[in-house]
Motif scaffolding. Structure first.
Motif, PDB file in Angstrom:
ATOM      1  N   PRO A  57     -21.300  56.237 -10.023  1.00 39.73           N
ATOM      2  CA  PRO A  57     -22.538  55.504  -9.773  1.00 39.73           C
ATOM      3  C   PRO A  57     -23.484  56.310  -8.883  1.00 39.73           C
ATOM      4  O   PRO A  57     -23.035  57.160  -8.129  1.00 39.73           O
ATOM      5  CB  PRO A  57     -22.032  54.254  -9.044  1.00 39.73           C
ATOM      6  CG  PRO A  57     -20.816  54.731  -8.311  1.00 39.73           C
ATOM      7  CD  PRO A  57     -20.206  55.794  -9.153  1.00 39.73           C
ATOM      8  N   ILE A  58     -24.762  55.988  -8.981  1.00 37.86           N
ATOM      9  CA  ILE A  58     -25.731  56.662  -8.113  1.00 37.86           C
ATOM     10  C   ILE A  58     -25.789  55.896  -6.786  1.00 37.86           C
ATOM     11  O   ILE A  58     -25.943  54.667  -6.797  1.00 37.86           O
ATOM     12  CB  ILE A  58     -27.132  56.667  -8.770  1.00 37.86           C
ATOM     13  CG1 ILE A  58     -27.058  57.373 -10.128  1.00 37.86           C
ATOM     14  CG2 ILE A  58     -28.144  57.352  -7.872  1.00 37.86           C
ATOM     15  CD1 ILE A  58     -28.324  57.227 -10.950  1.00 37.86           C
ATOM     16  N   PRO A  59     -25.650  56.583  -5.675  1.00 36.08           N
ATOM     17  CA  PRO A  59     -25.721  55.891  -4.373  1.00 36.08           C
ATOM     18  C   PRO A  59     -26.991  55.045  -4.232  1.00 36.08           C
ATOM     19  O   PRO A  59     -28.045  55.431  -4.745  1.00 36.08           O
ATOM     20  CB  PRO A  59     -25.695  57.037  -3.360  1.00 36.08           C
ATOM     21  CG  PRO A  59     -25.037  58.152  -4.079  1.00 36.08           C
ATOM     22  CD  PRO A  59     -25.420  58.013  -5.509  1.00 36.08           C
ATOM     23  N   HIS A  60     -26.845  53.940  -3.550  1.00 40.29           N
ATOM     24  CA  HIS A  60     -27.980  53.009  -3.392  1.00 40.29           C
ATOM     25  C   HIS A  60     -29.201  53.691  -2.798  1.00 40.29           C
ATOM     26  O   HIS A  60     -30.328  53.446  -3.208  1.00 40.29           O
ATOM     27  CB  HIS A  60     -27.562  51.836  -2.498  1.00 40.29           C
ATOM     28  CG  HIS A  60     -26.695  50.856  -3.216  1.00 40.29           C
ATOM     29  ND1 HIS A  60     -26.473  49.580  -2.775  1.00 40.29           N
ATOM     30  CD2 HIS A  60     -25.980  50.975  -4.361  1.00 40.29           C
ATOM     31  CE1 HIS A  60     -25.669  48.946  -3.612  1.00 40.29           C
ATOM     32  NE2 HIS A  60     -25.350  49.791  -4.580  1.00 40.29           N
ATOM     33  N   SER A 113     -37.953  56.662 -16.368  1.00 40.05           N
ATOM     34  CA  SER A 113     -37.758  55.837 -17.559  1.00 40.05           C
ATOM     35  C   SER A 113     -36.352  55.973 -18.155  1.00 40.05           C
ATOM     36  O   SER A 113     -35.834  55.024 -18.715  1.00 40.05           O
ATOM     37  CB  SER A 113     -38.822  56.180 -18.605  1.00 40.05           C
ATOM     38  OG  SER A 113     -38.843  57.579 -18.813  1.00 40.05           O
ATOM     39  N   GLY A 114     -35.740  57.126 -18.015  1.00 45.24           N
ATOM     40  CA  GLY A 114     -34.428  57.312 -18.655  1.00 45.24           C
ATOM     41  C   GLY A 114     -33.239  56.921 -17.795  1.00 45.24           C
ATOM     42  O   GLY A 114     -32.092  57.050 -18.233  1.00 45.24           O
ATOM     43  N   PHE A 115     -33.501  56.461 -16.579  1.00 43.81           N
ATOM     44  CA  PHE A 115     -32.384  56.213 -15.667  1.00 43.81           C
ATOM     45  C   PHE A 115     -31.968  54.745 -15.666  1.00 43.81           C
ATOM     46  O   PHE A 115     -32.789  53.860 -15.859  1.00 43.81           O
ATOM     47  CB  PHE A 115     -32.745  56.633 -14.248  1.00 43.81           C
ATOM     48  CG  PHE A 115     -33.018  58.099 -14.127  1.00 43.81           C
ATOM     49  CD1 PHE A 115     -31.991  59.024 -14.267  1.00 43.81           C
ATOM     50  CD2 PHE A 115     -34.303  58.560 -13.895  1.00 43.81           C
ATOM     51  CE1 PHE A 115     -32.248  60.377 -14.159  1.00 43.81           C
ATOM     52  CE2 PHE A 115     -34.561  59.909 -13.788  1.00 43.81           C
ATOM     53  CZ  PHE A 115     -33.528  60.821 -13.925  1.00 43.81           C
ATOM     54  N   ASP A 116     -30.695  54.565 -15.393  1.00 44.27           N
ATOM     55  CA  ASP A 116     -30.155  53.208 -15.395  1.00 44.27           C
ATOM     56  C   ASP A 116     -29.882  52.787 -13.949  1.00 44.27           C
ATOM     57  O   ASP A 116     -28.884  53.178 -13.352  1.00 44.27           O
ATOM     58  CB  ASP A 116     -28.847  53.221 -16.210  1.00 44.27           C
ATOM     59  CG  ASP A 116     -28.344  51.810 -16.437  1.00 44.27           C
ATOM     60  OD1 ASP A 116     -29.150  50.880 -16.255  1.00 44.27           O
ATOM     61  OD2 ASP A 116     -27.162  51.662 -16.773  1.00 44.27           O
ATOM     62  N   PHE A 117     -30.821  52.021 -13.391  1.00 45.37           N
ATOM     63  CA  PHE A 117     -30.673  51.624 -11.992  1.00 45.37           C
ATOM     64  C   PHE A 117     -30.029  50.253 -11.872  1.00 45.37           C
ATOM     65  O   PHE A 117     -30.081  49.438 -12.797  1.00 45.37           O
ATOM     66  CB  PHE A 117     -32.031  51.610 -11.291  1.00 45.37           C
ATOM     67  CG  PHE A 117     -32.640  52.969 -11.191  1.00 45.37           C
ATOM     68  CD1 PHE A 117     -32.015  53.978 -10.472  1.00 45.37           C
ATOM     69  CD2 PHE A 117     -33.845  53.255 -11.832  1.00 45.37           C
ATOM     70  CE1 PHE A 117     -32.583  55.243 -10.389  1.00 45.37           C
ATOM     71  CE2 PHE A 117     -34.409  54.510 -11.751  1.00 45.37           C
ATOM     72  CZ  PHE A 117     -33.777  55.504 -11.029  1.00 45.37           C
ATOM     73  N   ASP A 118     -29.515  49.999 -10.717  1.00 44.77           N
ATOM     74  CA  ASP A 118     -28.925  48.709 -10.397  1.00 44.77           C
ATOM     75  C   ASP A 118     -30.035  47.653 -10.373  1.00 44.77           C
ATOM     76  O   ASP A 118     -31.039  47.797  -9.669  1.00 44.77           O
ATOM     77  CB  ASP A 118     -28.267  48.847  -9.002  1.00 44.77           C
ATOM     78  CG  ASP A 118     -27.379  47.673  -8.692  1.00 44.77           C
ATOM     79  OD1 ASP A 118     -27.713  46.572  -9.144  1.00 44.77           O
ATOM     80  OD2 ASP A 118     -26.366  47.894  -7.995  1.00 44.77           O
ATOM     81  N   ASN A 119     -29.870  46.578 -11.149  1.00 47.50           N
ATOM     82  CA  ASN A 119     -30.913  45.546 -11.239  1.00 47.50           C
ATOM     83  C   ASN A 119     -31.240  44.926  -9.896  1.00 47.50           C
ATOM     84  O   ASN A 119     -32.386  44.601  -9.609  1.00 47.50           O
ATOM     85  CB  ASN A 119     -30.459  44.425 -12.197  1.00 47.50           C
ATOM     86  CG  ASN A 119     -30.574  44.912 -13.624  1.00 47.50           C
ATOM     87  OD1 ASN A 119     -31.334  45.830 -13.908  1.00 47.50           O
ATOM     88  ND2 ASN A 119     -29.798  44.306 -14.509  1.00 47.50           N
ATOM     89  N   ILE A 120     -30.197  44.768  -9.064  1.00 43.30           N
ATOM     90  CA  ILE A 120     -30.421  44.110  -7.763  1.00 43.30           C
ATOM     91  C   ILE A 120     -31.356  44.970  -6.912  1.00 43.30           C
ATOM     92  O   ILE A 120     -32.260  44.457  -6.249  1.00 43.30           O
ATOM     93  CB  ILE A 120     -29.076  43.899  -7.033  1.00 43.30           C
ATOM     94  CG1 ILE A 120     -28.225  42.923  -7.837  1.00 43.30           C
ATOM     95  CG2 ILE A 120     -29.274  43.400  -5.609  1.00 43.30           C
ATOM     96  CD1 ILE A 120     -26.802  42.769  -7.357  1.00 43.30           C
ATOM     97  N   ILE A 121     -31.162  46.282  -6.980  1.00 40.71           N
ATOM     98  CA  ILE A 121     -32.016  47.170  -6.176  1.00 40.71           C
ATOM     99  C   ILE A 121     -33.443  47.145  -6.720  1.00 40.71           C
ATOM    100  O   ILE A 121     -34.420  47.049  -5.961  1.00 40.71           O
ATOM    101  CB  ILE A 121     -31.446  48.609  -6.184  1.00 40.71           C
ATOM    102  CG1 ILE A 121     -30.060  48.620  -5.541  1.00 40.71           C
ATOM    103  CG2 ILE A 121     -32.377  49.565  -5.448  1.00 40.71           C
ATOM    104  CD1 ILE A 121     -29.334  49.927  -5.648  1.00 40.71           C
ATOM    105  N   ALA A 122     -33.544  47.183  -8.034  1.00 40.54           N
ATOM    106  CA  ALA A 122     -34.889  47.176  -8.639  1.00 40.54           C
ATOM    107  C   ALA A 122     -35.607  45.862  -8.295  1.00 40.54           C
ATOM    108  O   ALA A 122     -36.795  45.867  -7.938  1.00 40.54           O
ATOM    109  CB  ALA A 122     -34.765  47.337 -10.154  1.00 40.54           C
ATOM    110  N   GLU A 123     -34.865  44.779  -8.390  1.00 37.95           N
ATOM    111  CA  GLU A 123     -35.433  43.471  -8.059  1.00 37.95           C
ATOM    112  C   GLU A 123     -35.861  43.420  -6.597  1.00 37.95           C
ATOM    113  O   GLU A 123     -36.953  42.927  -6.258  1.00 37.95           O
ATOM    114  CB  GLU A 123     -34.358  42.391  -8.339  1.00 37.95           C
ATOM    115  CG  GLU A 123     -34.832  40.964  -8.185  1.00 37.95           C
ATOM    116  CD  GLU A 123     -35.865  40.578  -9.226  1.00 37.95           C
ATOM    117  OE1 GLU A 123     -36.646  39.674  -8.918  1.00 37.95           O
ATOM    118  OE2 GLU A 123     -35.918  41.196 -10.316  1.00 37.95           O
ATOM    119  N   ARG A 124     -35.011  43.962  -5.748  1.00 43.08           N
ATOM    120  CA  ARG A 124     -35.298  43.951  -4.305  1.00 43.08           C
ATOM    121  C   ARG A 124     -36.551  44.781  -4.007  1.00 43.08           C
ATOM    122  O   ARG A 124     -37.355  44.433  -3.144  1.00 43.08           O
ATOM    123  CB  ARG A 124     -34.086  44.516  -3.562  1.00 43.08           C
ATOM    124  CG  ARG A 124     -34.085  44.193  -2.092  1.00 43.08           C
ATOM    125  CD  ARG A 124     -32.808  44.623  -1.436  1.00 43.08           C
ATOM    126  NE  ARG A 124     -32.858  44.451  -0.004  1.00 43.08           N
ATOM    127  CZ  ARG A 124     -32.241  45.220   0.874  1.00 43.08           C
ATOM    128  NH1 ARG A 124     -31.494  46.224   0.446  1.00 43.08           N
ATOM    129  NH2 ARG A 124     -32.339  44.996   2.168  1.00 43.08           N
TER     130      ARG A 124
END
Lengths: 498, 515
Positions: A418-421, A441-452
């Protein structure tokens, strides 16, 4: 009442000893910033200096602060002896018996308030040097008094006046002058001492915890803490461990620079042995050789494979009282590459040695700036540790473009995640900026972080519409976002590197 | 009781002053012992101070037996071999042109070992009685207490010529450097002071004066000096010098001149004029031939392009502002290499001839600096490294000697080491060369002396002896610019200090002296 003056000596001794021992890290630092080398050459060097005898004696006794309780006991005993000598010399009556207490009280005050001057003093072992010098003078005064008592019966009054004048000049004046020029050191000063000591002994958790405890750590403390995180592979904790440094808190007259107070150790921890060696030498030239510099000289010479040079310094350190074992261990490592490469220090430092190094450079006396700049601009990290340092220092420097380069490399070399927060937070932020440094655009980030992050942006603009100042916004957003890169990026602006 | 105590004390005193006996039973080791400083099989002057040394073999105790034409002496003090000065003089006097044989025995846990003997050969020739040097910590930019010292190398006497602490204070320091003498004598000498109370201290026939050699027409004040052997003239280089730091190379520092020329200073008239300031040339380190009719010096051909050499060609732009000379020199420091040249000098007209190449170091991808001509004018000694001018920081740098008569190089390997050697200086009789060496540990410069015999052969170099053989181990300063003198400096430090505190006399620039 008859023995009250001796009671006061006892009370002073207890207070002085307690005060000293309470600041044991400071006492340890006093010996760490001093050195006593056995033999004629060192003695001759000091004796050639003004007040050299006292400095030589002081340097010898300062070694005992290696065990703070022992050094403190010895210093207290010197002060008590001074006090008692003065009592015998002057035999003050009634409340005047407080007078002989003043010189030693001044000394205690002076020692306890030396602060950052411990790095800038050109008088190694000054605490003991001053104490022993004054003790000797007190004893001389006492001897004179005893001689006078024995051989003359008259002129006592006149003699007392003369003696008092002499002693005021020699004993009181000196500490008083120092009293005016010294002020109390900051809490960060003591924390820095503790962190440096812990770093020297690879006690990384202690380094981190000390920084977390600090209300407003200095940038030097933050860098020491980051060294600890780097060596314990806790990069993701960078912003959760009090990463917003401030400038040092020292008397205005003193221009504290990291190059003086910690550059040799920091450069060493980052595998920059030439620069570590350089600053250990520069500081030794200007302010005198010390244990801590000697240790850095040995380490740097060993990593540079300058083994004869390392052996020279080891020979010197072996002649000290309390650092002999450390020197002998290093000597063993010189003769056994297995021992050397298996050491914890080696495991920490070697991965940070950058291969495609620039050849000639100059840090312009700004160690923190150079380290951040140097590592954030690494072109090709040779291992994960270097990669993480490059990413972290790009973030510290708020350099979106360099972060983007390192981030893309990181993701490529970590396809499974995983990518560190911390990196996700920064990538999402830089990727959503108008002049985006990073195409996310090509990266898969943690939804919670994006939402935050979306929440942060929303709240940020809501506060801005209320026309709050930056300070007010920072304060309101801190409880929710204080440990995020977004808060650091928008509200931390005190990265004054010195 | 008192009487018997006195007898015991006297006996102890006599035992301490006496010669230890060599062990009667021992095992033999067929190797020369490791001693420090290394005085095995060296050739020494017939007036040098005792070669005290420490035995570095295993054990707690050592004895050395010195056998010479007049007998033998033994010494031992722990692992140190401390030779009595009078007895050493006796040994030297009896051994001129001969060998002193040294047998070393070491005691390890009660078992004595005898090592293979070595010789100390005593040359027929004396060495100049004095040397002087600057004591400086091997620092980079910082400096604190610096002093120029003089040492009687026939004894262990050392004294201070000048110390910067006499004028420095907490706020303003003073750097001192480049002490230099006319013909090995001290009535005409100089040294520079920089920053606080800056200027050049000139001793002119025993009188001290302080001058400011910087003029509007020259790059800097005078830097590297060379006294004319007969006239009251001094050649200097003028240099714009910078430093940068290696991030990895153990050379650690590059000291670079971005500009440099040569000037001539007339001590009587307080005038300076150009000797050489050729375009694209960096002239440095002048030195005179013993007859004063030729000036030798080093010079590097270096053309500044103004291009940023760290940028790839694809990113170069014709319209970009040129980069600073200092930056370009840092980028291209390995390209800066010095050859040795000479110019004839007419003492009557005080004019110089055209430049002639003496030694082409660049052809061999080397850089030659610090030339010095032997007193008979036949040889030129210099330091040679891979690039640059400041070879004390270049581990590969060695002393080289060129025979000016044959054009051949002399074999100098006996005086060199794998570490930096630099700053060679001939003794007044041409039989000894003193130089700086970092062979001991790579960082601290020590003065070494090598014998140069009548046949032009170089012999193994030895460290200038110290009373305590562990002195160099524990001493954290470098010996910089060792110079021979036939007499001590007569001006006292106090006199120098009082002149140092005065204002420097400005020199004037004279254009027409240039040829």
């Amino acid at each position: 009442m008859k023995h009250s003056q001796y009671y006061s000596a006892l009370v002073f001794a207890i207070i002085a000893y307690a005060l000293l021992v309470m600041h044991s890290e400071y006492l340890y630092a006093l010996q760490d910033n001093s050195i006593f080398i056995g033999g004629h050459t060192f003695m001759q060097e000091l004796l050639n200096r003004n007040q050299g005898l006292w400095i030589w004696v002081g340097s010898y006794l300062t070694q005992f602060f290696y065990y703070p309780w022992l050094g403190a006991l010895m210093l207290t005993m010197v002060w008590v002896a001074t006090h008692l000598s003065l009592i015998v010399a002057f035999r003050p009556k009634g409340y005047w018996h407080i007078i002989p207490l003043l010189p030693v009280a001044f000394q205690l005050y002076a020692v306890m308030t030396f602060g950052y001057y411990i790095y800038y003093s050109k008088c190694p072992g000054y605490a003991f040097a001053m104490a022993v010098c004054i003790l000797v003078m007190s004893i001389v005064a006492m001897m004179i008094r005893l001689a006078i008592d024995r051989f003359t019966k008259i002129k006592a009054k006149f003699t007392n006046i003369v003696l008092a004048l002499c002693c005021i000049i020699y004993i009181v004046a000196n500490p008083v002058v120092k009293l005016y020029s010294w002020t109390y050191p900051s809490k960060n000063f003591f924390a820095e001492l503790k962190m440096y000591h812990a770093m020297d002994e690879c006690r990384w958790d202690d380094v981190i915890n000390e920084n977390i405890k600090a209300k407003e750590p200095t940038n030097f403390m933050v860098m020491m803490k980051n060294v600890a995180l780097i060596h314990t592979n806790k990069f993701d904790d960078m912003l959760k461990t009090n990463n917003c440094g401030t400038i040092y808190d020292a008397p205005d007259s003193l221009q504290v620079r990291t190059s003086r107070i910690g550059a040799p150790m920091l450069y060493y921890q980052f595998g920059q042995f030439n620069f570590a060696y350089r600053w250990a030498i520069e500081n030794s030239v200007e302010y005198g050789m010390s244990i801590r510099h000697m240790k850095i000289l040995i380490r740097s010479a060993m990593y540079n494979q300058e083994l004869d040079l390392a052996q020279k310094y080891i020979n010197l350190l072996k002649s000290t009282k309390f650092h002999r074992d450390w020197a002998i261990q290093k000597e063993r490592e010189i003769h056994s590459s297995t021992l050397f490469y298996q050491s914890e220090e080696c495991g920490n430092v070697v991965p940070l040695i950058v291969d495609d190094d620039v050849e000639l450079d100059n840090d312009n006396s700004n160690c923190l700036d150079w380290i951040i700049r140097y590592f954030s601009s690494i072109e090709k990290a040779k291992n994960e540790k270097q990669q993480n340092v490059a990413l972290c220092f790009s973030l510290v420097a708020k350099d979106g473009y360099r972060f983007a380069t390192h981030f893309i490399d990181y993701v490529k070399t970590h396809p499974q995640g995983p990518i560190p927060h911390l990196y996700q937070e920064a990538a999402i932020m830089f990727g959503s900026m108008p002049d985006e440094a990073l195409d996310i655009s090509g990266f898969d980030f943690d939804n919670i972080i994006a939402e935050r992050y979306n929440n942060f942006v929303r709240e940020f603009y809501a506060l801005k519409e209320q026309k709050l100042s930056d300070e007010e916004m920072a304060s309101k957003l801190k409880p929710l976002y204080g440990e995020t890169y977004w808060w650091y990026y928008y509200f931390y602006s005190d990265l004054v590197l010195y | 009781m008192k009487k018997s105590l006195s007898i015991i004390a006297l006996a102890a005193l006599l035992a301490a002053c006496g010669h230890p006996s060599v062990p009667t039973s021992y095992s033999s080791d067929n190797k020369v012992p490791v001693i420090y400083p290394d005085y095995t099989d060296v050739v020494v002057p017939s007036n040098i101070a005792p070669l005290n040394f420490a035995v570095m073999e295993q054990g707690t105790e050592a004895v050395a037996r010195f056998t010479f034409a007049g007998g033998e002496y033994t010494y031992g003090d722990g692992k140190k071999i401390l030779i009595d000065e009078d007895e050493w003089k006796e040994m030297l006097a009896a051994s001129k042109g001969k060998d002193i044989k040294v047998d070393v025995f070491a005691n390890n846990n009660g078992k004595w070992t005898a090592y293979k003997s070595f010789n100390i050969t005593v040359a027929d020739e004396d060495i100049d009685q004095y040397i002087s040097y600057r004591l400086i910590q091997p620092s980079y930019v910082a400096y604190e207490d610096l002093s120029i010292q003089q040492r009687d190398i026939t004894t262990f006497e050392e004294s201070t010529i000048y110390s910067n602490l006499s004028v420095s204070n907490e706020e303003e320091g003073q750097c001192i450097n480049c002490h230099s003498y006319k013909n090995y004598k001290t009535d005409n000498m100089l040294f520079h002071m920089r920053q606080s109370f800056g200027g050049t201290m000139i001793v002119d026939n025993g009188n001290v004066k302080k001058v400011d050699l910087k003029t509007d027409s020259t790059i800097s004040a005078g830097v590297y000096p060379a006294w004319h052997p007969t006239l009251n003239l001094i050649a200097f280089s003028t240099d714009k010098t910078g430093q940068s730091f290696h991030t990895k190379d153990i050379a650690k520092i590059e000291v670079q001149d971005t500009q440099s020329d040569l000037i001539l200073y007339d001590v009587d008239k307080d005038e300076v004029s150009y000797i050489s300031r050729e375009e694209n040339e960096l002239e440095i380190f002048p030195t005179w031939s013993p007859d004063g009719k030729t000036l030798y010096y080093g010079s590097a051909y270096f053309v500044y392009t103004g291009r940023d050499h760290d940028k790839p060609d694809s990113l170069q732009s014709d319209t970009a502002a040129p980069i600073a000379m200092e930056t370009e020199m840092i980028q291209r420091y390995k390209e800066c290499r010095y050859n040795l040249y000479k110019k004839s000098f007419d003492p009557k007209t005080r004019t110089f001839g055209e430049r002639e190449l003496v030694y082409d170091a660049v052809a061999n991808e080397k850089s030659a600096t610090l030339p010095r001509i032997s007193p008979d004018g036949r040889y030129i000694a210099f330091a040679e490294g891979n690039w640059g001018c400041f070879h004390v920081w270049h581990p590969e740098a060695d002393i080289q000697i060129l025979d000016l008569k044959t054009g051949n190089k002399v074999t100098t390997s006996p005086m060199n080491s794998k570490r930096s050697e630099s700053y060679p200086v001939w003794s007044s009789n041409g039989r000894w060369i003193i130089f700086e060496s970092r062979r001991d540990d790579g960082n601290y410069t020590r003065p070494y002396i090598a014998y140069f015999d009548k046949k032009g052969k170089v012999h193994k170099a030895f460290a200038v002896p110290q009373k305590d053989p562990s002195f160099y181990t524990f001493f954290l300063r470098s010996f910089n610019r060792p110079e021979f003198m036939v007499e001590s400096v007569k001006i006292s430090p106090k006199e120098f200090t009082s002149v140092a505190k005065t204002d420097a006399r400005k020199v004037t620039f004279k254009e027409d002296a240039k040829k």
